[in-house]
Scaffold this motif. Sequence first.
Motif, PDB file in Angstrom:
ATOM      1  N   TYR A   1       0.699  -1.233  -0.071  1.00 53.04           N
ATOM      2  CA  TYR A   1       0.109  -0.063   0.109  1.00 53.04           C
ATOM      3  C   TYR A   1       0.889   1.267   0.160  1.00 53.04           C
ATOM      4  N   GLN A   2       2.040   1.171   0.555  1.00 49.44           N
ATOM      5  CA  GLN A   2       2.932   2.334   0.843  1.00 49.44           C
ATOM      6  C   GLN A   2       3.430   2.414  -0.667  1.00 49.44           C
ATOM      7  N   THR A   3       3.840   1.543  -1.514  1.00 49.55           N
ATOM      8  CA  THR A   3       4.034   1.749  -2.827  1.00 49.55           C
ATOM      9  C   THR A   3       3.092   2.439  -3.724  1.00 49.55           C
ATOM     10  N   ILE A   4       1.817   2.246  -3.648  1.00 50.24           N
ATOM     11  CA  ILE A   4       0.700   2.689  -4.260  1.00 50.24           C
ATOM     12  C   ILE A   4       0.581   3.982  -4.038  1.00 50.24           C
ATOM     13  N   THR A   5       0.603   4.523  -2.486  1.00 51.97           N
ATOM     14  CA  THR A   5       0.582   5.894  -2.136  1.00 51.97           C
ATOM     15  C   THR A   5       1.823   6.601  -2.582  1.00 51.97           C
ATOM     16  N   TYR A   6       2.803   6.010  -2.726  1.00 56.76           N
ATOM     17  CA  TYR A   6       4.091   6.746  -3.264  1.00 56.76           C
ATOM     18  C   TYR A   6       3.704   7.166  -4.844  1.00 56.76           C
ATOM     19  N   LEU A   7       3.390   6.148  -5.320  1.00 56.06           N
ATOM     20  CA  LEU A   7       2.894   6.143  -6.939  1.00 56.06           C
ATOM     21  C   LEU A   7       1.807   7.461  -7.079  1.00 56.06           C
ATOM     22  N   ASN A   8       0.983   7.721  -6.079  1.00 52.34           N
ATOM     23  CA  ASN A   8       0.194   8.797  -6.419  1.00 52.34           C
ATOM     24  C   ASN A   8       0.463  10.059  -6.435  1.00 52.34           C
ATOM     25  N   GLY A   9       1.874  10.195  -5.683  1.00 52.48           N
ATOM     26  CA  GLY A   9       2.726  11.415  -5.598  1.00 52.48           C
ATOM     27  C   GLY A   9       3.068  12.034  -7.099  1.00 52.48           C
ATOM     28  N   PHE A  10       3.409  10.986  -8.146  1.00 55.75           N
ATOM     29  CA  PHE A  10       3.807  11.258  -9.129  1.00 55.75           C
ATOM     30  C   PHE A  10       2.617  11.326 -10.429  1.00 55.75           C
ATOM     31  N   ARG A  11       1.414  10.900  -9.976  1.00 54.05           N
ATOM     32  CA  ARG A  11       0.260  10.758 -11.040  1.00 54.05           C
ATOM     33  C   ARG A  11       0.460  10.206 -12.267  1.00 54.05           C
ATOM     34  N   PRO A  12       1.317   8.950 -12.215  1.00 56.45           N
ATOM     35  CA  PRO A  12       1.228   8.386 -13.757  1.00 56.45           C
ATOM     36  C   PRO A  12       0.243   8.240 -14.482  1.00 56.45           C
ATOM     37  N   PHE A  13       0.286   8.125 -15.738  1.00 55.42           N
ATOM     38  CA  PHE A  13      -0.646   7.790 -16.552  1.00 55.42           C
ATOM     39  C   PHE A  13      -1.396   6.629 -16.298  1.00 55.42           C
ATOM     40  N   GLY A  14      -0.583   5.581 -16.010  1.00 54.32           N
ATOM     41  CA  GLY A  14      -1.110   4.137 -15.731  1.00 54.32           C
ATOM     42  C   GLY A  14      -0.232   3.233 -14.849  1.00 54.32           C
ATOM     43  N   VAL A  15      -0.982   2.405 -14.183  1.00 53.65           N
ATOM     44  CA  VAL A  15      -0.325   1.554 -13.379  1.00 53.65           C
ATOM     45  C   VAL A  15      -0.686  -0.085 -13.955  1.00 53.65           C
ATOM     46  N   LYS A  16       0.421  -0.898 -13.873  1.00 50.83           N
ATOM     47  CA  LYS A  16      -0.010  -2.290 -13.745  1.00 50.83           C
ATOM     48  C   LYS A  16       0.326  -2.935 -12.515  1.00 50.83           C
ATOM     49  N   LEU A  17      -0.725  -3.430 -12.188  1.00 49.59           N
ATOM     50  CA  LEU A  17      -0.483  -4.217 -10.816  1.00 49.59           C
ATOM     51  C   LEU A  17      -0.481  -5.657 -11.036  1.00 49.59           C
ATOM     52  N   GLN A  18       0.588  -6.333 -10.983  1.00 52.42           N
ATOM     53  CA  GLN A  18       0.919  -7.675 -11.480  1.00 52.42           C
ATOM     54  C   GLN A  18       1.392  -8.537  -9.961  1.00 52.42           C
ATOM     55  N   LEU A  19       0.623  -9.672 -10.000  1.00 50.43           N
ATOM     56  CA  LEU A  19       0.877 -10.799  -8.951  1.00 50.43           C
ATOM     57  C   LEU A  19       2.218 -11.307  -9.265  1.00 50.43           C
ATOM     58  N   LEU A  20       3.108 -11.742  -8.086  1.00 52.16           N
ATOM     59  CA  LEU A  20       4.244 -12.046  -8.253  1.00 52.16           C
ATOM     60  C   LEU A  20       4.161 -13.442  -8.906  1.00 52.16           C
ATOM     61  N   HIS A  21       5.074 -13.904  -9.780  1.00 53.03           N
ATOM     62  CA  HIS A  21       4.866 -15.167 -10.322  1.00 53.03           C
ATOM     63  C   HIS A  21       6.486 -15.640 -10.076  1.00 53.03           C
ATOM     64  N   ILE A  22       6.422 -17.139  -9.995  1.00 58.43           N
ATOM     65  CA  ILE A  22       7.490 -17.736  -9.749  1.00 58.43           C
ATOM     66  C   ILE A  22       7.606 -18.673 -11.016  1.00 58.43           C
ATOM     67  N   LEU A  23       8.799 -18.242 -11.782  1.00 56.80           N
ATOM     68  CA  LEU A  23       8.679 -18.918 -13.145  1.00 56.80           C
ATOM     69  C   LEU A  23       9.969 -19.788 -13.225  1.00 56.80           C
ATOM     70  N   GLN A  24       9.805 -20.766 -13.781  1.00 58.70           N
ATOM     71  CA  GLN A  24      11.006 -21.841 -13.989  1.00 58.70           C
ATOM     72  C   GLN A  24      12.311 -21.063 -14.282  1.00 58.70           C
ATOM     73  N   HIS A  25      13.308 -21.859 -13.828  1.00 58.77           N
ATOM     74  CA  HIS A  25      14.715 -21.041 -14.153  1.00 58.77           C
ATOM     75  C   HIS A  25      15.153 -19.677 -13.981  1.00 58.77           C
ATOM     76  N   THR A  26      14.424 -19.092 -12.594  1.00 61.86           N
ATOM     77  CA  THR A  26      14.555 -17.800 -12.577  1.00 61.86           C
ATOM     78  C   THR A  26      15.276 -17.996 -10.886  1.00 61.86           C
ATOM     79  N   GLN A  27      15.893 -16.855 -10.450  1.00 64.65           N
ATOM     80  CA  GLN A  27      16.804 -17.052  -9.306  1.00 64.65           C
ATOM     81  C   GLN A  27      15.604 -16.977  -8.179  1.00 64.65           C
ATOM     82  N   LEU A  28      14.458 -16.471  -8.416  1.00 57.44           N
ATOM     83  CA  LEU A  28      13.353 -16.516  -7.216  1.00 57.44           C
ATOM     84  C   LEU A  28      13.002 -17.926  -7.067  1.00 57.44           C
ATOM     85  N   ALA A  29      13.007 -18.816  -8.296  1.00 59.97           N
ATOM     86  CA  ALA A  29      12.551 -20.201  -8.153  1.00 59.97           C
ATOM     87  C   ALA A  29      13.506 -20.878  -7.364  1.00 59.97           C
ATOM     88  N   ALA A  30      14.846 -20.705  -7.540  1.00 57.99           N
ATOM     89  CA  ALA A  30      15.957 -21.205  -6.757  1.00 57.99           C
ATOM     90  C   ALA A  30      15.778 -20.901  -5.338  1.00 57.99           C
TER      91      ALA A  30
END
Length: 333
Positions: free
Chosen positions: A202-231
């Motif tokens: 929520y703090q990230t969203i509030t932070y973004l409001n301060g810039f009034r960007p044209f758009g936002v993409k809210l993406q769920l974290l995905h763990i994908l094969q062969h990524t560092q995150l997966a390891a």
Amino acid sequence: MDKPYYSLNDYFQKEYGEKCYKIAIDAGLSCPNRDGKIGYGGCTFCSAGGSGDFAVSRKVGTIAEQIEAGLALFGDKKVGDRFVAYYQAYTNTYGELSHLEALYREGLSHPKIIGISIATRPDCITPEIVDLLSKLKQEYDPKFIWIELGLQTCHERTADFIHRGYPLGVFESAMATLSAAGIPVIVHVILGLPGETAEDMYQTITYLNGFRPFGVKLQLLHILQHTQLAAQYGFTKESTDDTFTHFPADTAPPPFHVLELEEYIDIVIHCLELLHPDIVIHRLTGDGPKEILLAPKWSLNKRNVLNTLHKTLRRRQTYQGRIYYDSRSANPL
Ligand code: SF4
């Protein structure tokens, strides 16, 4: 508006009177967070496709050829005559200026393309790039040029953990430069990053409001094969999907929590409530390619995610901007 938030579809209906589809492009570029200029290995969540796993393959050929191939994918579907070329894979302002110019011109020149959307990193927004974009914007008017910036989080500790490779000040200066040039920006945020609480998001969203960007993409974290995150999460190279649900009893528990559907719905709704009502929502879920998605599997049923979200929004009688407040007067950081 048919939804209680300002969707990209609403925006296109307002501007063009119809739904406009994106065609994801792989322009064959690299990323400084992968090729060693800033770091190796990239962001920990980034797949081998440079977060452009749905882009028409570079093997298809030039930008124009990829656009044609992308158009062909719609088949008989009624899709209108207006499309956006989305330069998605890797960092699309990273390369020789003349090469980038040729790539952008190819997209902008296509008769069915109403504008281009360029995904990149804030540390690859140079004065030369902004000059080039401004020049092309004028030349191809009324076609548009949008920039998509991968911020993911406003928290430096998370940014370090995911190896984002730039501090927040770099994002802020890119936003200022792009705004001064009148180039609309879509900011990417990932919900569910390792170690982040809902309050952090929520703090990230509030932070973004301060810039009034044209758009936002809210993406769920995905763990994908062969990524560092997966390891980090405990998948080994040989792991199959099943190992996610059947962690061997003698292994350490997963080092971070992956959001469940109900949690995600609650968080995304609160993000919408906090978000300034004029910011266009370009995405609310995220598309993890089925073949390489390790977790969370529930996100594969995108229709169910969106239906659940819309039903819950209706039931709670809530909407984008409901509890919006200006972060300039109440910055929670
Ligand atoms: S900046 Fe983008 S392309 Fe580069 S490593 Fe991060 S997610 Fe991948």
